[in-house]
Design a protein around this motif. Structure first.
Motif, PDB file in Angstrom:
ATOM      1  N   LYS A  66       0.819  -1.205   0.000  1.00 26.45           N
ATOM      2  CA  LYS A  66       0.000   0.000   0.000  1.00 26.45           C
ATOM      3  C   LYS A  66       0.859   1.263   0.000  1.00 26.45           C
ATOM      4  O   LYS A  66       1.914   1.313   0.638  1.00 26.45           O
ATOM      5  N   LEU A  67       0.361   2.268  -0.712  1.00 22.83           N
ATOM      6  CA  LEU A  67       0.957   3.599  -0.628  1.00 22.83           C
ATOM      7  C   LEU A  67       0.438   4.291   0.624  1.00 22.83           C
ATOM      8  O   LEU A  67      -0.565   3.865   1.210  1.00 22.83           O
ATOM      9  N   PRO A  68       1.083   5.349   1.073  1.00 21.84           N
ATOM     10  CA  PRO A  68       0.644   6.013   2.317  1.00 21.84           C
ATOM     11  C   PRO A  68      -0.758   6.596   2.182  1.00 21.84           C
ATOM     12  O   PRO A  68      -1.287   6.783   1.083  1.00 21.84           O
ATOM     13  N   ASP A  69      -1.351   6.901   3.316  1.00 22.92           N
ATOM     14  CA  ASP A  69      -2.638   7.593   3.340  1.00 22.92           C
ATOM     15  C   ASP A  69      -2.411   9.102   3.288  1.00 22.92           C
ATOM     16  O   ASP A  69      -1.283   9.597   3.392  1.00 22.92           O
ATOM     17  N   GLY A  70      -3.506   9.836   3.133  1.00 22.87           N
ATOM     18  CA  GLY A  70      -3.478  11.287   3.245  1.00 22.87           C
ATOM     19  C   GLY A  70      -2.702  11.980   2.145  1.00 22.87           C
ATOM     20  O   GLY A  70      -2.577  11.479   1.014  1.00 22.87           O
ATOM     21  N   GLU A  71      -2.148  13.142   2.480  1.00 19.95           N
ATOM     22  CA  GLU A  71      -1.435  13.958   1.503  1.00 19.95           C
ATOM     23  C   GLU A  71      -0.206  13.244   0.953  1.00 19.95           C
ATOM     24  O   GLU A  71       0.091  13.340  -0.237  1.00 19.95           O
ATOM     25  N   ALA A  72       0.484  12.478   1.819  1.00 17.68           N
ATOM     26  CA  ALA A  72       1.652  11.744   1.359  1.00 17.68           C
ATOM     27  C   ALA A  72       1.257  10.701   0.312  1.00 17.68           C
ATOM     28  O   ALA A  72       1.986  10.466  -0.663  1.00 17.68           O
ATOM     29  N   GLY A  73       0.074  10.104   0.489  1.00 17.40           N
ATOM     30  CA  GLY A  73      -0.409   9.141  -0.479  1.00 17.40           C
ATOM     31  C   GLY A  73      -0.753   9.786  -1.808  1.00 17.40           C
ATOM     32  O   GLY A  73      -0.497   9.205  -2.874  1.00 17.40           O
ATOM     33  N   GLU A  74      -1.337  10.981  -1.770  1.00 17.98           N
ATOM     34  CA  GLU A  74      -1.643  11.698  -3.003  1.00 17.98           C
ATOM     35  C   GLU A  74      -0.366  12.007  -3.775  1.00 17.98           C
ATOM     36  O   GLU A  74      -0.307  11.849  -5.007  1.00 17.98           O
ATOM     37  N   PRO A  97      -7.091  -2.160  -4.523  1.00 23.08           N
ATOM     38  CA  PRO A  97      -7.646  -1.144  -5.435  1.00 23.08           C
ATOM     39  C   PRO A  97      -6.814   0.130  -5.381  1.00 23.08           C
ATOM     40  O   PRO A  97      -6.314   0.533  -4.329  1.00 23.08           O
ATOM     41  N   LEU A  98      -6.665   0.779  -6.545  1.00 24.86           N
ATOM     42  CA  LEU A  98      -5.772   1.918  -6.661  1.00 24.86           C
ATOM     43  C   LEU A  98      -6.354   2.918  -7.644  1.00 24.86           C
ATOM     44  O   LEU A  98      -6.877   2.545  -8.692  1.00 24.86           O
ATOM     45  N   SER A  99      -6.274   4.178  -7.287  1.00 27.24           N
ATOM     46  CA  SER A  99      -6.725   5.247  -8.173  1.00 27.24           C
ATOM     47  C   SER A  99      -5.515   6.027  -8.661  1.00 27.24           C
ATOM     48  O   SER A  99      -4.815   6.670  -7.870  1.00 27.24           O
ATOM     49  N   LEU A 100      -5.264   5.935  -9.982  1.00 28.14           N
ATOM     50  CA  LEU A 100      -4.144   6.640 -10.595  1.00 28.14           C
ATOM     51  C   LEU A 100      -4.646   7.452 -11.773  1.00 28.14           C
ATOM     52  O   LEU A 100      -5.443   6.950 -12.587  1.00 28.14           O
ATOM     53  N   ASP A 101      -4.185   8.665 -11.895  1.00 29.79           N
ATOM     54  CA  ASP A 101      -4.584   9.527 -12.995  1.00 29.79           C
ATOM     55  C   ASP A 101      -4.229   8.874 -14.331  1.00 29.79           C
ATOM     56  O   ASP A 101      -3.082   8.478 -14.560  1.00 29.79           O
ATOM     57  N   GLY A 102      -5.216   8.760 -15.218  1.00 31.59           N
ATOM     58  CA  GLY A 102      -4.986   8.206 -16.543  1.00 31.59           C
ATOM     59  C   GLY A 102      -5.173   6.713 -16.647  1.00 31.59           C
ATOM     60  O   GLY A 102      -5.134   6.162 -17.746  1.00 31.59           O
TER      61      GLY A 102
END
Length: 261
Positions: A66-74, A97-102
């Protein structure tokens, strides 16, 4: 920050992050152990922020953890999207599940298993004119697995031969006139898992139960000392369910097309 795995400490941390993860420990761990010191083979491995790792080869990527939560995750997701764009990766498998631009979600892969020590009923034997080869030549096998792409066949051949040469896994094929017409293999392993892959039947021989026979036979052999797992797309789920394998989860699947962006 995305960090390339270049030191023994990085490798240890990468393996720690995938430890105990079905599919990812066997598949990513095997690739790391075989190819991290041979960048010319085309594989690349990275530590990501949070608990995530990334594997890349050509246009294919795999993300475990997993990537970090919050602003660090963004920030981490933005960096990852830019990194994948720069490397022109267009398919991504992920543990969560993962949300990535594009990137857009595609049908997830279903993860199946045969627990260690269990065995499935063996389907009927193939026609008598077919010969079971437990150590087939991998060149014709690679051409069967990727009949429509010489480049993918060459990549598979190189990867599979490297794994087998290092004592990882095995391959089975049914031969007709010395030529493979059905195959399945295991080319990735962890201490607890044998990962089966590359189950393919020549179109001219489909519908005769060859894949059933090979897949169940190899799974039963491999389950003697490790749990057997493999992933498939939705259209094959009913096939594996009828054979008696157990569904244990999903692997997320994402795609993109950088040519339209």
């Amino acid at each position: 920050m995305i960090q390339s795995v270049t030191t023994p400490e990085h490798k240890t941390e990468y393996l720690r992050r995938i430890a105990g993860k079905p599919y990812f420990e066997a598949v990513l761990g095997t690739h790391l152990n075989l190819f991290v010191e041979h960048p010319a083979a085309g594989w690349a491995f990275y530590l990501l922020p949070g608990s995530a790792v990334l594997e890349l080869r050509g246009g294919s990527a795999a993300l475990c953890g997993k990537l970090p939560d919050g602003e660090a995750g963004e920030d981490a997701r933005e960096e990852l999207a830019g990194f994948l764009r720069f490397l022109r990766a267009d398919t991504l498998r992920a543990e969560h599940p993962l949300s990535l631009d594009g990137w857009r979600p595609a049908a997830p892969l279903t993860l199946w298993e045969l627990p260690q020590g269990r065995a499935l009923p063996l389907p009927p034997a193939p026609p008598a004119e077919l010969v079971l080869d437990k150590a087939p030549s991998m060149l014709p096998v690679s051409r069967l697995v990727f009949a429509e792409s010489d480049a993918e066949a060459d990549e598979f051949y190189s990867t599979a031969c490297t794994a087998l040469a290092h004592g990882v896994g095995t391959c089975r094929a049914l031969l007709y006139g010395g030529k493979p017409v059905c195959t399945v293999g295991c080319y990735e392993q962890s201490a607890a898992e044998n990962y089966m892959a590359a189950g393919v039947t020549d179109p001219a021989w489909q519908g005769r139960g060859l894949a059933r026979y090979l897949i169940v036979g190899l799974a039963n052999e491999l389950a003697a000392d490790r749990t057997v797992r493999f992933a498939c797309f939705p259209e094959l789920c009913s096939f594996y369910g009828r054979l008696g394998f157990l569904q244990i989860g999903k692997i997320q699947h994402y795609t993109t097309d950088w040519n339209t962006r």
